[in-house]
Design an enzyme around this catalytic site. Sequence first.
Site, short mmCIF file in Angstrom:
data_model
loop_
_atom_site.label_atom_id
_atom_site.label_comp_id
_atom_site.label_asym_id
_atom_site.label_seq_id
_atom_site.Cartn_x
_atom_site.Cartn_y
_atom_site.Cartn_z
N GLU A 127 -3.93 -6.37 -4.49
CA GLU A 127 -2.60 -6.76 -4.92
C GLU A 127 -2.68 -7.35 -6.32
O GLU A 127 -3.67 -7.97 -6.67
CB GLU A 127 -2.02 -7.82 -3.96
CG GLU A 127 -1.53 -7.24 -2.67
CD GLU A 127 -1.01 -8.30 -1.72
OE1 GLU A 127 -0.53 -9.34 -2.17
OE2 GLU A 127 -1.10 -8.05 -0.51
N CYS A 134 -5.48 -9.67 3.53
CA CYS A 134 -6.58 -8.77 3.92
C CYS A 134 -7.87 -9.48 4.31
O CYS A 134 -8.35 -9.31 5.44
CB CYS A 134 -6.85 -7.80 2.79
SG CYS A 134 -5.37 -6.91 2.29
N LYS A 164 15.31 -2.54 2.46
CA LYS A 164 14.27 -2.17 1.49
C LYS A 164 14.55 -0.78 0.90
O LYS A 164 14.46 -0.57 -0.31
CB LYS A 164 12.92 -2.16 2.22
CG LYS A 164 11.79 -2.69 1.41
CD LYS A 164 10.57 -2.62 2.27
CE LYS A 164 9.53 -3.59 1.88
NZ LYS A 164 8.33 -3.43 2.69
N VAL A 194 0.83 -1.21 0.00
CA VAL A 194 0.00 0.00 0.00
C VAL A 194 0.87 1.26 0.00
O VAL A 194 0.68 2.16 -0.83
CB VAL A 194 -0.94 -0.01 1.23
CG1 VAL A 194 -1.71 1.29 1.34
CG2 VAL A 194 -1.89 -1.19 1.14
C1 UGA Z 1 -8.61 -7.11 -1.04
C2 UGA Z 1 -9.70 -6.15 -1.55
O1 UGA Z 1 -10.22 -6.64 -2.79
C3 UGA Z 1 -9.14 -4.74 -1.75
O2 UGA Z 1 -10.20 -3.87 -2.14
C4 UGA Z 1 -8.53 -4.27 -0.43
O3 UGA Z 1 -7.93 -3.00 -0.57
C5 UGA Z 1 -7.47 -5.25 0.02
O4 UGA Z 1 -8.05 -6.56 0.17
C6 UGA Z 1 -6.91 -4.77 1.33
O5 UGA Z 1 -7.65 -4.74 2.31
O6 UGA Z 1 -5.76 -4.29 1.37
P1 UGA Z 1 -6.55 -8.44 -2.14
O7 UGA Z 1 -6.45 -9.14 -0.81
O8 UGA Z 1 -5.33 -7.89 -2.75
O9 UGA Z 1 -7.59 -7.22 -2.03
O10 UGA Z 1 -7.14 -9.50 -3.18
P2 UGA Z 1 -8.56 -9.79 -3.86
O11 UGA Z 1 -8.42 -9.60 -5.32
O12 UGA Z 1 -9.65 -9.11 -3.17
O13 UGA Z 1 -8.68 -11.38 -3.59
C7 UGA Z 1 -8.80 -11.89 -2.27
C8 UGA Z 1 -8.99 -13.40 -2.33
O14 UGA Z 1 -10.28 -13.73 -2.84
C9 UGA Z 1 -7.99 -14.13 -3.21
O15 UGA Z 1 -7.59 -15.34 -2.60
C10 UGA Z 1 -8.76 -14.38 -4.48
O16 UGA Z 1 -8.29 -15.48 -5.22
C11 UGA Z 1 -10.15 -14.65 -3.92
N1 UGA Z 1 -11.22 -14.40 -4.91
C12 UGA Z 1 -11.47 -13.15 -5.35
C13 UGA Z 1 -11.97 -15.48 -5.38
O17 UGA Z 1 -11.76 -16.65 -4.99
N2 UGA Z 1 -12.97 -15.22 -6.25
C14 UGA Z 1 -13.25 -13.98 -6.71
O18 UGA Z 1 -14.21 -13.82 -7.50
C15 UGA Z 1 -12.48 -12.91 -6.25
#
Ligand code: UGA
Length: 447
Positions: free
Chosen positions: A167, A275, A51, A28
């Site tokens: 991410e 997250c 870093k 972030v």
């Molecule tokens: C998540 C949120 O989407 C962001 O908006 C937020 O800022 C972030 O957390 C945070 O709090 O910092 P992130 O953890 O990077 O983002 O990843 P996501 O794309 O949300 O995916 C999270 C998990 O859900 C992954 O394991 C992904 O594979 C899974 N997922 C996501 C699914 O299994 N199906 C989907 O349709 C979407």
Amino acid sequence: MKILFILLLCAFKEAVGLNVTIIGTGYVGLVTSAYLAEMHQVTAYDIDQKKIATLKRGTCPLFEPDLPELIQKNQHNLRFSTSLEEALSEAEVVMIAVGTPSLPDGSVDTRILMSAVQEIAQRLTHPAAIIIKSTVPVGTLKKVEDLFAAKNSHHVVFISNPEFLREGCSVYDIKHPDRIVIGTRSDRGMAIAKQLYNDALERNIPFIFTTPESAEMIKYASNAFLALKVSYANEIGRLCRATGANMQEVTTGVGLDHRINKHFLNQGPGFGGSCFPKDVRGIVALAENYGVELTLIPSILTANQTQKEYVCSLVRTALGGSCKQKTIAVLGIAFKANTDDIRESAALDIIDLLSKEEAMVRVYDPVARMPFIRENITECSSWQEALRGADALVVLTEWPEFKALPTDTVCELMRNPTIIDTRSILQLENQRNCFTYSNAQSQAMAR
Ligand code: UGA
């Protein structure tokens, strides 16, 4: 004349931007630093000397698409420091983006954040805005305000400004936010936030100006809802398999309802990352702290664990009832594609479960690495190596490289082409010889 001069000075100040110091160069902090350096003078501070040395050498310490290019593009406005005095000396905005991990009881550990706040309060010798970017329990900004009130007499304003970056596509997300949330009790805080995100304001991106408590809650409520949506999709996927319905068609039909929408309805091996699991635990702990009884949100964690066990049960069933001594190729370690992040990755839990069932697990990921290796877990350097002689293939991360696996090679390499595609990404042709559990095959499978 004097007023005109002051107005001109203000206009000029707006044009040249603000002096912004960002505390923490994780996903972030670093993405935000690189992006804000497009409009402002940014100092990215971290206690991690290694870093900062890497960044000073012009190398990006994270695997994040497009981030190295963004840092390079805005390097004229971006400096890196391990000296808090130096980083704070001219700061008009101090944004805190440090980690807030889970404690063993699921509550949020804000000690790193509060100790950063303490140090800033001791060293800040001029008026500034303190922005909390980290995900923090509701009420944290109030604690920061109180700590400053006791320690620092300078005119400081406080803003809660949660982030919603994903991410793997955070550079795109920061440039195209759905909304910007500003929680502050101060008009000056509001004005500084507008100046900081002037670019988004001009592009008519929606701004939510609210209290710090509501801003903090928006972040938790958003992540918990998304985690719920993914878990919901996973449960519907399990039902589709059992009933012979086609999950992809069901998702399309459901997602076209604009009240639901198609995003975050992709079933998978269970959600992971730094997250969703942490924030769902965090909101549950928050409710316990306030004596509020929740039923729906805590169940998300159970549903996610069930999904991982379900994937293992699919593998076991496909292998005739036992994984013992069977060779299982696993593609994917990262918690999702386009990242090397393995924090709370469902893949790791599934690999762990398969290994405990005495399978011989052969793992490959294009970027992420295994944090543990056992006698029956081998890390491979290509998907071909992982698939050689395998009795089953389990796809756990939706890397583009896996989408294009050629059917013939897959069938040739595997001893027995049994495929469990938890991400529904494979586009295998001529599946005569393949026994698959992918969504597209759910009808065939149910027979
Ligand atoms: C998540 C949120 O989407 C962001 O908006 C937020 O800022 C972030 O957390 C945070 O709090 O910092 P992130 O953890 O990077 O983002 O990843 P996501 O794309 O949300 O995916 C999270 C998990 O859900 C992954 O394991 C992904 O594979 C899974 N997922 C996501 C699914 O299994 N199906 C989907 O349709 C979407």
